[in-house]
Design a protein around this motif. Structure first.
Motif, PDB file in Angstrom:
ATOM      1  N   LEU A  75       0.852  -1.180   0.000  1.00  0.00           N
ATOM      2  CA  LEU A  75       0.000   0.000   0.000  1.00  0.00           C
ATOM      3  C   LEU A  75       0.892   1.235   0.000  1.00  0.00           C
ATOM      4  CD1 LEU A  75      -2.796  -0.886   2.624  1.00  0.00           C
ATOM      5  CD2 LEU A  75      -3.020  -0.870   0.133  1.00  0.00           C
ATOM      6  N   LYS A  76       0.411   2.304  -0.585  1.00  0.00           N
ATOM      7  CA  LYS A  76       1.181   3.537  -0.677  1.00  0.00           C
ATOM      8  C   LYS A  76       1.559   4.032   0.720  1.00  0.00           C
ATOM      9  CE  LYS A  76      -1.192   4.835  -4.940  1.00  0.00           C
ATOM     10  NZ  LYS A  76      -2.170   5.762  -5.566  1.00  0.00           N
ATOM     11  N   PRO A  77       2.749   4.591   0.873  1.00  0.00           N
ATOM     12  CA  PRO A  77       3.217   5.004   2.204  1.00  0.00           C
ATOM     13  C   PRO A  77       2.386   6.103   2.841  1.00  0.00           C
ATOM     14  CG  PRO A  77       4.737   5.741   0.486  1.00  0.00           C
ATOM     15  CD  PRO A  77       3.774   4.798  -0.166  1.00  0.00           C
ATOM     16  N   ASP A  78       1.667   6.884   2.038  1.00  0.00           N
ATOM     17  CA  ASP A  78       0.838   7.946   2.611  1.00  0.00           C
ATOM     18  C   ASP A  78      -0.569   7.476   2.955  1.00  0.00           C
ATOM     19  OD1 ASP A  78      -0.075   7.606   0.054  1.00  0.00           O
ATOM     20  OD2 ASP A  78      -0.185   9.749  -0.434  1.00  0.00           O
ATOM     21  N   THR A  79      -0.814   6.159   2.872  1.00  0.00           N
ATOM     22  CA  THR A  79      -2.127   5.611   3.236  1.00  0.00           C
ATOM     23  C   THR A  79      -2.375   5.824   4.722  1.00  0.00           C
ATOM     24  OG1 THR A  79      -2.033   3.924   1.498  1.00  0.00           O
ATOM     25  CG2 THR A  79      -3.546   3.522   3.343  1.00  0.00           C
ATOM     26  N   ASP A  80      -3.531   6.360   5.051  1.00  0.00           N
ATOM     27  CA  ASP A  80      -3.932   6.554   6.449  1.00  0.00           C
ATOM     28  C   ASP A  80      -4.707   5.312   6.893  1.00  0.00           C
ATOM     29  OD1 ASP A  80      -5.190   7.200   8.850  1.00  0.00           O
ATOM     30  OD2 ASP A  80      -5.581   9.273   8.281  1.00  0.00           O
ATOM     31  N   PRO A  81      -4.153   4.477   7.789  1.00  0.00           N
ATOM     32  CA  PRO A  81      -4.833   3.235   8.182  1.00  0.00           C
ATOM     33  C   PRO A  81      -6.231   3.472   8.750  1.00  0.00           C
ATOM     34  CG  PRO A  81      -2.558   3.180   8.886  1.00  0.00           C
ATOM     35  CD  PRO A  81      -2.819   4.578   8.403  1.00  0.00           C
ATOM     36  N   GLN A  82      -6.385   4.517   9.567  1.00  0.00           N
ATOM     37  CA  GLN A  82      -7.698   4.790  10.148  1.00  0.00           C
ATOM     38  C   GLN A  82      -8.705   5.187   9.076  1.00  0.00           C
ATOM     39  OE1 GLN A  82      -8.643   4.308  13.264  1.00  0.00           O
ATOM     40  NE2 GLN A  82     -10.740   4.985  12.863  1.00  0.00           N
ATOM     41  N   GLN A  83      -8.271   6.011   8.127  1.00  0.00           N
ATOM     42  CA  GLN A  83      -9.161   6.439   7.050  1.00  0.00           C
ATOM     43  C   GLN A  83      -9.561   5.266   6.168  1.00  0.00           C
ATOM     44  OE1 GLN A  83     -10.492   9.485   6.422  1.00  0.00           O
ATOM     45  NE2 GLN A  83     -11.591   8.661   4.648  1.00  0.00           N
ATOM     46  N   LEU A  84      -8.607   4.415   5.821  1.00  0.00           N
ATOM     47  CA  LEU A  84      -8.912   3.269   4.963  1.00  0.00           C
ATOM     48  C   LEU A  84      -9.841   2.294   5.687  1.00  0.00           C
ATOM     49  CD1 LEU A  84      -8.544   1.836   2.313  1.00  0.00           C
ATOM     50  CD2 LEU A  84      -6.403   0.854   3.172  1.00  0.00           C
ATOM     51  N   MET A  85      -9.598   2.079   6.978  1.00  0.00           N
ATOM     52  CA  MET A  85     -10.480   1.221   7.751  1.00  0.00           C
ATOM     53  C   MET A  85     -11.892   1.800   7.773  1.00  0.00           C
ATOM     54  SD  MET A  85     -11.141  -1.346   9.725  1.00  0.00           S
ATOM     55  CE  MET A  85     -12.896  -1.451  10.058  1.00  0.00           C
ATOM     56  N   PHE A  86     -12.011   3.094   7.946  1.00  0.00           N
ATOM     57  CA  PHE A  86     -13.310   3.769   7.963  1.00  0.00           C
ATOM     58  C   PHE A  86     -14.040   3.564   6.639  1.00  0.00           C
ATOM     59  CE2 PHE A  86     -16.056   7.465   7.293  1.00  0.00           C
ATOM     60  CZ  PHE A  86     -16.716   7.570   8.502  1.00  0.00           C
ATOM     61  N   GLN A  87     -13.337   3.676   5.541  1.00  0.00           N
ATOM     62  CA  GLN A  87     -13.967   3.516   4.226  1.00  0.00           C
ATOM     63  C   GLN A  87     -14.392   2.068   3.975  1.00  0.00           C
ATOM     64  OE1 GLN A  87     -10.527   5.733   2.363  1.00  0.00           O
ATOM     65  NE2 GLN A  87     -12.152   6.468   1.022  1.00  0.00           N
ATOM     66  N   ILE A  88     -13.545   1.119   4.362  1.00  0.00           N
ATOM     67  CA  ILE A  88     -13.908  -0.290   4.210  1.00  0.00           C
ATOM     68  C   ILE A  88     -15.170  -0.599   5.005  1.00  0.00           C
ATOM     69  CG2 ILE A  88     -13.201  -2.656   4.734  1.00  0.00           C
ATOM     70  CD1 ILE A  88     -10.295  -1.754   4.176  1.00  0.00           C
ATOM     71  N   HIS A  89     -15.179  -0.158   6.261  1.00  0.00           N
ATOM     72  CA  HIS A  89     -16.344  -0.396   7.106  1.00  0.00           C
ATOM     73  C   HIS A  89     -17.583   0.283   6.542  1.00  0.00           C
ATOM     74  CE1 HIS A  89     -18.417  -0.041  11.269  1.00  0.00           C
ATOM     75  NE2 HIS A  89     -18.659  -1.220  10.747  1.00  0.00           N
ATOM     76  N   GLY A  90     -17.407   1.477   5.977  1.00  0.00           N
ATOM     77  CA  GLY A  90     -18.537   2.187   5.388  1.00  0.00           C
ATOM     78  C   GLY A  90     -19.193   1.406   4.264  1.00  0.00           C
ATOM     79  N   TYR A  91     -18.379   0.781   3.414  1.00  0.00           N
ATOM     80  CA  TYR A  91     -18.944  -0.031   2.327  1.00  0.00           C
ATOM     81  C   TYR A  91     -19.661  -1.268   2.873  1.00  0.00           C
ATOM     82  CZ  TYR A  91     -16.633   2.667  -1.357  1.00  0.00           C
ATOM     83  OH  TYR A  91     -16.237   3.662  -2.230  1.00  0.00           O
ATOM     84  N   ILE A  92     -19.125  -1.864   3.940  1.00  0.00           N
ATOM     85  CA  ILE A  92     -19.782  -3.014   4.557  1.00  0.00           C
ATOM     86  C   ILE A  92     -21.149  -2.612   5.106  1.00  0.00           C
ATOM     87  CG2 ILE A  92     -19.675  -4.650   6.476  1.00  0.00           C
ATOM     88  CD1 ILE A  92     -17.791  -5.430   4.254  1.00  0.00           C
ATOM     89  N   LEU A  93     -21.211  -1.465   5.779  1.00  0.00           N
ATOM     90  CA  LEU A  93     -22.485  -0.981   6.313  1.00  0.00           C
ATOM     91  C   LEU A  93     -23.467  -0.669   5.192  1.00  0.00           C
ATOM     92  CD1 LEU A  93     -21.258   1.402   9.184  1.00  0.00           C
ATOM     93  CD2 LEU A  93     -22.231  -0.884   9.424  1.00  0.00           C
ATOM     94  N   ALA A  94     -22.975  -0.080   4.115  1.00  0.00           N
ATOM     95  CA  ALA A  94     -23.849   0.235   2.975  1.00  0.00           C
ATOM     96  C   ALA A  94     -24.412  -1.041   2.361  1.00  0.00           C
ATOM     97  CB  ALA A  94     -23.079   1.039   1.934  1.00  0.00           C
ATOM     98  N   LEU A  95     -23.584  -2.079   2.267  1.00  0.00           N
ATOM     99  CA  LEU A  95     -24.052  -3.361   1.739  1.00  0.00           C
ATOM    100  C   LEU A  95     -25.166  -3.927   2.606  1.00  0.00           C
ATOM    101  CD1 LEU A  95     -23.972  -5.952   0.068  1.00  0.00           C
ATOM    102  CD2 LEU A  95     -21.981  -6.682   1.434  1.00  0.00           C
ATOM    103  N   HIS A  96     -24.959  -3.954   3.898  1.00  0.00           N
ATOM    104  CA  HIS A  96     -25.964  -4.496   4.818  1.00  0.00           C
ATOM    105  C   HIS A  96     -27.264  -3.705   4.716  1.00  0.00           C
ATOM    106  CE1 HIS A  96     -27.866  -5.436   8.747  1.00  0.00           C
ATOM    107  NE2 HIS A  96     -27.246  -6.599   8.618  1.00  0.00           N
ATOM    108  N   HIS A  97     -27.164  -2.393   4.658  1.00  0.00           N
ATOM    109  CA  HIS A  97     -28.345  -1.526   4.583  1.00  0.00           C
ATOM    110  C   HIS A  97     -29.110  -1.744   3.271  1.00  0.00           C
ATOM    111  CE1 HIS A  97     -30.415   2.236   3.419  1.00  0.00           C
ATOM    112  NE2 HIS A  97     -30.655   2.362   4.713  1.00  0.00           N
ATOM    113  N   ASP A  98     -28.405  -1.696   2.143  1.00  0.00           N
ATOM    114  CA  ASP A  98     -29.075  -1.781   0.855  1.00  0.00           C
ATOM    115  C   ASP A  98     -29.607  -3.181   0.577  1.00  0.00           C
ATOM    116  OD1 ASP A  98     -28.389   0.835   0.594  1.00  0.00           O
ATOM    117  OD2 ASP A  98     -27.221   0.620  -1.239  1.00  0.00           O
ATOM    118  N   ALA A  99     -28.903  -4.208   1.073  1.00  0.00           N
ATOM    119  CA  ALA A  99     -29.348  -5.580   0.848  1.00  0.00           C
ATOM    120  C   ALA A  99     -30.547  -5.933   1.711  1.00  0.00           C
ATOM    121  CB  ALA A  99     -28.201  -6.559   1.107  1.00  0.00           C
ATOM    122  N   ARG A 100     -30.523  -5.529   2.982  1.00  0.00           N
ATOM    123  CA  ARG A 100     -31.585  -5.940   3.896  1.00  0.00           C
ATOM    124  C   ARG A 100     -32.787  -5.002   3.887  1.00  0.00           C
ATOM    125  NH1 ARG A 100     -31.438  -9.762   7.420  1.00  0.00           N
ATOM    126  NH2 ARG A 100     -32.594  -8.625   9.027  1.00  0.00           N
TER     127      ARG A 100
END
Length: 262
Positions: A190-215
């Motif tokens: 991963l690029k050295p300027d990747t913010d781990p907290q920001q990337l984790m937040f975005q990954i989790h956001g997509y998971i939440l969106a999937l659960h919301h839109d699917a259910r």
């Protein structure tokens, strides 16, 4: 049990073994539940433990449909065809029952997602496997419901032991994903300027969106959208060295059959 004092966080064990990949894997695979205090009612006869586990299994199935707040000693007694006093002998309160259900769900999530993912090498392969298996788990829970997500709605503004247990166990998983992101940066995937907290937040956001839109919205292509979105997210942060490692992990199909239904 509070998030700040919970013994389930594996960070200290992993820090102690950071210099050895083999030792780190052994520490990571050490069961989270094994480090927790012995639960009331967990000792005793084999038959008693089997009965307790059967009650928890039943409660977890019910919680996926009616939520943790819908659980009660009386409801479980009717479902298990037991007396209320019989169920109460295994769980001294509704809160203890709810925490036992959260723990059981966490154990299943740990086995199906975390342990399977850390079989992959450090870096992009491990991170992509975590994301992939997380998606697979949610794809199964489109019908059964996710205890972590649904319980967050129930307990986000309700301080207490149940909320503390829920927060501690969710935080454990998020910490594991962040560690995988940090390791992918250290490996040059991963690029050295990747913010781990920001990337984790975005990954989790997509998971939440999937659960919301699917259910809730019942969008038939929600899983496909989530897969494409997460694939694009990791590609955007990947280095030329890390990009090829993503392809066999996240870009392939995500069959729901790979995870057992609950």
């Amino acid at each position: 049990m509070t998030a700040s004092h919970s013994p389930i966080s594996p960070r200290r064990a992993l820090h102690r073994t950071a210099g050895s990949e083999t030792a780190a894997k052994a520490a990571a695979k050490r069961s989270v539940s094994a480090s927790l205090p012995v639960e009331p009612g967990s000792s005793g006869s084999a038959k008693g433990r089997q009965t307790r586990q059967a009650i928890i299994d039943c409660a977890l199935q019910m919680a996926g449909r009616i939520g943790l707040e819908g659980l009660s000693i009386g409801v479980l007694a009717d479902r298990m065809e037991m007396s209320k006093s019989g169920v109460f002998a295994h769980f001294g309160s509704r809160e203890e029952l709810q925490i036992a259900v959260i723990r059981h769900y966490h154990d299943q999530f740990e086995q199906e997602v975390f342990y399977r993912a850390i079989e992959q090498p450090r870096g992009m392969p491990r991170l992509a496997a975590m994301v992939q298996r997380w998606l697979q788990r949610v794809s199964v829970e489109m019908e059964t419901g996710c205890i972590y997500i649904s319980s967050a709605v129930e307990f986000d503004d309700r301080p207490g032991t149940v909320r503390d247990a829920l927060v501690a166990m969710i935080q454990t998983w998020h910490d594991a994903v962040r560690r995988a992101i940090v390791q992918a940066i250290e490996m040059g995937h991963l690029k050295p300027d990747t913010d781990p907290q920001q990337l984790m937040f975005q990954i989790h956001g997509y998971i939440l969106a999937l659960h919301h839109d699917a259910r809730l919205l019942r969008l038939p292509n929600s899983l496909e959208l989530a897969c494409r979105s997460l694939d694009a997210l990791l590609r955007d942060h990947a280095t030329p060295e890390g990009l090829p490692l993503l392809l066999p992990c996240l870009a392939k199909e995500h069959p729901a059959s790979d995870s057992a239904p609950h």
